[in-house]
Design a protein around this motif. Structure first.
Motif, PDB file in Angstrom:
ATOM      1  N   ASP B 318       0.847  -1.205   0.000  1.00 48.39           N
ATOM      2  CA  ASP B 318       0.000   0.000   0.000  1.00 48.39           C
ATOM      3  C   ASP B 318       0.879   1.251   0.000  1.00 48.39           C
ATOM      4  O   ASP B 318       1.634   1.476   0.951  1.00 48.39           O
ATOM      5  CB  ASP B 318      -0.887  -0.052   1.263  1.00 48.39           C
ATOM      6  N   ASP B 319       0.757   2.070  -1.046  1.00 43.62           N
ATOM      7  CA  ASP B 319       1.608   3.268  -1.142  1.00 43.62           C
ATOM      8  C   ASP B 319       1.246   4.343  -0.130  1.00 43.62           C
ATOM      9  O   ASP B 319       2.106   5.092   0.331  1.00 43.62           O
ATOM     10  CB  ASP B 319       1.508   3.873  -2.552  1.00 43.62           C
ATOM     11  N   VAL B 320      -0.034   4.432   0.196  1.00 45.87           N
ATOM     12  CA  VAL B 320      -0.455   5.478   1.131  1.00 45.87           C
ATOM     13  C   VAL B 320       0.106   5.173   2.523  1.00 45.87           C
ATOM     14  O   VAL B 320       0.656   6.051   3.201  1.00 45.87           O
ATOM     15  CB  VAL B 320      -2.000   5.599   1.159  1.00 45.87           C
ATOM     16  N   GLN B 321      -0.017   3.917   2.904  1.00 45.41           N
ATOM     17  CA  GLN B 321       0.516   3.523   4.209  1.00 45.41           C
ATOM     18  C   GLN B 321       2.040   3.646   4.227  1.00 45.41           C
ATOM     19  O   GLN B 321       2.627   4.054   5.226  1.00 45.41           O
ATOM     20  CB  GLN B 321       0.092   2.088   4.551  1.00 45.41           C
ATOM     21  N   ALA B 323       3.784   5.832   2.599  1.00 42.34           N
ATOM     22  CA  ALA B 323       4.100   7.249   2.738  1.00 42.34           C
ATOM     23  C   ALA B 323       3.868   7.725   4.166  1.00 42.34           C
ATOM     24  O   ALA B 323       4.667   8.499   4.715  1.00 42.34           O
ATOM     25  CB  ALA B 323       3.237   8.052   1.768  1.00 42.34           C
ATOM     26  N   ARG B 324       2.791   7.254   4.765  1.00 43.40           N
ATOM     27  CA  ARG B 324       2.474   7.697   6.138  1.00 43.40           C
ATOM     28  C   ARG B 324       3.557   7.285   7.128  1.00 43.40           C
ATOM     29  O   ARG B 324       4.012   8.084   7.942  1.00 43.40           O
ATOM     30  CB  ARG B 324       1.126   7.108   6.570  1.00 43.40           C
TER      31      ARG B 324
END
Lengths: 305, 536
Positions: B318-321, B323-324
């Motif tokens: 997951d790219d969003v996770q 990044a977070r």
């Protein structure tokens, strides 16, 4: 066939081929910078590329000047493109087949270059012995290329059809591609054996194209070969056979792209991170308006409390 | 073994696509060659078959995968999948990997050269389902059919027609977690096509669009890490307490003052361990404390959420996770004012923060980051700590974590340490950037739902275990103590499962551990061995 038709066909097909190839190349090149996804070995890593090392092995690498080799990636790609290093190393039974096939393509391309030079020499009325040298070389390249390419295409067709490893992944397109390219080689070989002097005929044909000679006429066997070749050229840029373009990007822009951020990249990244996101899963929290930077600002439970 | 066609993925509804027969797996050397001596696969019960989606290979990695109640619900999921496909191919939603994805989708020559590079395919005895090309080619054909103009007609005409239905989607989901993302197949591809990347993109689609991801990676992984500080569930105060307790315990057992600094503003180095090491392999963080203190470094750990847990499972799904978590780590370093971040012994952690997230950490968040092996190498050869290599006079071999070695090019620092400190160091074959994955890569090492561990130890980890045993072929039995150096938390978790399953400690006197422990074991100042072959 009238000379003018040859001009329209040849220049039209070459034009379409170039336009579509350039369009597809530019389309790949203009895709946004992506996250780093490099993969060893990276040959431009001076002193380290051979064993797969990178500049990240250096203590406090950001304080040091990166040592990059310009020659090593070039050598790597030349060996990969012309000798098919990857297949040789990992898929030896396939190598003789695909090497013959690719060598056929390279030799025929080289033959066309020699024929082009020879036709320019004819136009400029160079001494006949010079023209002869180029045509002799072109003739050897042609017969070697057509035979190797033809045999390679037939062998690959059989391999695709009979090998249980490959068969489940075949589509009619894969067969069609091989048949079409095989037809180019076989018709070329037919023309070479059918004509007294293939290279001279080819040079004269190219000269006719360059000089816009409307009285251009060619023998049936060469006509057949040229028509099949033009059909192939027209078809090529729309297919995955333009992997000769894609390969530059898969290697240089993905596998070997280990560049840290520079000013130009930073500007592009700021734009990319400002784009709205619309993934639907609840945890993403996207609404089509929030951008990548907004989404990374997820609060912890303690912060929410 | 059953031969599979690509179109089989969409057929058969809830029925299982293949059966795994342990007798068909690649054989292990003696004394591990008798399959009947090991527990084998836990067969799913009738009740499980009723409740769970188990239509792939008899293995379930995610029990919470929803089962639609009716056709309308099935259609809803199919629609969501197509919507996810579109987003994967859009610049706004997937600039992060759009170029590599499109290149890999459009230019595969189907030469199958990559297959023999895949340790899962090899370990499985060349089961068609685990071909590194099987899953990507299905995905490619779905993209071509459902996203590209005229795709449906072209699919019919070219014989590349695969139905997208509930069965296809659920099998693809499960199959996306039958890959270690080790990218050995990518390395073998003459075209540069990246089947590992395609698999990761598929996982992303499921996670970012449908909200499907293994609970160990998502709910109890990145979500928990971002909420409370660590995927282990350790909260900051508990992490500090745990390490304080460990400091005291090791001070007592080693006779050296072990004291781990926390939240020291202005320290030179922020060291981020994986919290899993604090819990499961405490010798690792303690070894770092001993080494950093002995070398007189200015360093600190952080107790801020999630600064004491360096894992970033986002890199697996997951790219969003991704990044977070990476942003949080960088923000913490910024706040502490450190000169650099050094990650602990964990391959994906190093890769996530040093390279993959590099282009997400812009401006003040782009803090220098150093990989753990280079950091340790500098420390060992700095002359600040004295060593006695004879203390490590036992056979040692090195496992190369894929993320650190193949994916980052950190190859030699760890070898220079071992050649100096371990007189009986020997390489595996193959090694370095051509290593085999431990079998736990791609997040698989932490996944253990239903009967997934059985698959990991029998199939995914098979080639590596075979390779480890072959590296010690001169001492196969238990008479000599042997050490497998695995400088990565996830690899160690996988080795823990594999060694336990096959009884490697009892049969071969073989233990595994990190690099830090091996270095501390060779410190001249140590009165007792830091490493122990005795059961705790």
């Amino acid at each position: 066939m009238s000379g003018i038709v040859w001009h329209i066909l040849a220049f039209g097909v070459i034009g379409i081929f170039l336009a579509v190839t350039v369009y597809r190349t530019v389309a790949i090149a203009r895709l946004p910078v992506h996250l780093r996804w490099e993969l060893a070995p990276i040959p431009h890593e001076k002193g380290k590329g051979k064993y797969g090392g990178s500049y990240l092995e250096e203590y406090e690498w950001w304080t040091k000047t990166r040592q990059r080799s310009r020659i090593a990636p070039l050598v790597y790609m030349v060996v990969e493109i012309f000798l098919l290093r990857g297949i040789w190393k990992r898929n030896r039974p396939l190598w003789p087949l695909t090497f013959a096939f690719h060598a056929g393509i390279y030799l025929v391309t080289a033959m066309l270059l020699f024929s082009l030079v020879s036709s320019i020499l004819i136009i400029t009325e160079a001494p006949p012995y010079v023209i002869n040298v180029f045509q002799e070389i072109a003739s050897v390249l042609a017969v070697a290329g057509y035979l190797m390419g033809g045999l390679g295409a037939i062998a690959l067709l059989f391999k695709r059809a009979l090998d249980s490893n490959l068969r489940p992944f075949n589509t009619t397109t894969k067969y069609f591609n091989l048949v079409l390219l095989g037809a180019v080689f076989i018709s070329g070989a037919y023309a070479w054996f059918n004509l007294g002097d293939f290279a001279a005929e080819m040079s004269l044909f190219i000269r006719g194209l360059i000089t816009l000679d409307t009285g251009l006429t060619i023998a049936f066997s060469l006509s057949l070969h040229i028509i099949i070749s033009l059909l192939f050229l027209l078809y090529l840029p729309w297919t995955d056979m333009i992997h000769f373009v894609a390969k530059y990007f898969t290697y240089h822009e993905v596998r070997w792209n280990d560049a840290p951020q520079d000013e130009k990249m930073k500007r592009e990244l700021r734009g990319l991170l400002a784009q709205p996101v619309s993934w639907s899963a609840a945890h993403v929290g996207a609404d089509g308006k929030k951008n990548w930077v907004d989404l990374t600002k997820k609060k912890t439970k303690d912060e929410e409390a | 073994m059953k031969k599979l066609k690509l179109t089989d993925i969409a057929k058969g509804g809830d029925s299982q696509l293949i059966d795994i027969d342990v007798d068909e797996l690649v054989p292990l050397p003696p004394p591990y060659d008798k399959a009947e001596e090991f527990p084998g696969f836990k067969q799913l019960t009738e009740d499980q078959r009723e409740r769970l989606v188990c239509n792939l290979d008899g293995v379930v990695s995610y029990a919470a995968l929803p089962k639609p109640k009716n056709k309308a619900e099935e259609k809803k999921y199919v629609k969501q999948f197509i919507s996810g496909l579109k987003k994967l191919l859009s610049k706004e939603n997937n600039w992060t990997f759009l170029q590599p994805l499109l290149l890999s989708l459009d230019y595969c020559a189907q030469c199958q050269t990559c297959c023999d590079a895949c340790p899962i395919y090899l370990g499985s005895g060349k089961n068609d389902l685990y071909r590194p090309t099987y899953r990507p080619e299905i995905f490619r054909r779905l993209v071509n059919k459902y996203i590209k103009p005229g795709g449906k007609l072209r699919a019919k005409l070219t014989g590349a027609d695969i139905d997208l239905n509930w069965t296809t989607i659920t099998r693809l989901y499960e199959l996306s977690y039958r890959c270690n993302l080790c990218r050995r197949c990518t390395q073998a591809c003459p075209m540069g096509v990246d089947n590992g990347l395609i698999t990761r993109e598929l996982r992303k689609l499921f996670s970012q669009e449908l909200g499907w991801a293994p609970k160990e990676l998502h709910e109890k992984g990145t979500m928990l890490q971002l909420d409370v500080g660590s995927a282990t569930g350790l909260r900051p105060n508990v992490a500090i307490d745990n390490l304080k307790f460990l400091d005291e315990e090791f001070t007592e057992s080693t006779g050296i003052n072990v004291s781990t600094p926390w939240d020291k503003k202005g320290a030179d180095i922020l060291l981020i361990h994986s919290a899993g090491d604090i819990i499961s392999f405490p010798e690792s963080p303690i070894a770092f404390t001993i080494l950093c203190n002995a070398a007189g470094l200015s360093w600190t750990l952080s107790s801020e959420i999630p600064g004491y847990d360096g894992i970033n499972y986002g890199v697996f799904y997951d790219d969003v996770q991704l990044a977070r978590v990476a942003t949080r780590h960088a923000q913490i370093a910024k706040k502490l004012g450190v000169k650099k971040i050094v990650m602990g012994e964990c391959g994906h952690q190093n890769k996530a923060l040093m390279t993959v997230a590099d282009r997400m950490l812009t401006r003040e968040l782009n803090i220098p980051r150093e990989n753990v092996m280079t950091f340790l190498e500098n420390l060992v050869f700095s002359g600040k700590v004295k060593f006695d290599p004879t203390k490590n006079d036992f056979p040692v071999t090195l496992h190369d974590p894929c993320n650190l070695v193949r994916n980052m090019g950190v190859v030699e620092p760890q070898r220079r340490i071992l050649r100096y400190l371990c007189p009986e160091f020997r390489e595996m074959t193959p090694h370095g950037i051509e290593n085999y994955c431990c079998g736990g890569g791609g997040g698989l090492s932490v996944m253990s739902d239903v009967n997934f561990t059985d698959w990991k130890v029998n199939v995914a980890g098979r080639m590596k275990f075979k390779q480890v045993l072959e590296a010690f072929a001169d001492h196969p039995g238990p008479e000599i103590e042997k050490y497998l150096c695995a400088p990565c938390l996830n690899c160690k978790l996988q080795f823990r499962d594999v060694f336990e399953y096959y009884g490697a400690k009892e049969k071969s006197n073989l233990i595994f551990g990190g690099m830090g422990e091996l270095i501390v074991n060779a410190m001249a100042i140590m009165k007792k061995p830091f490493l122990s072959w005795e059961e705790e």
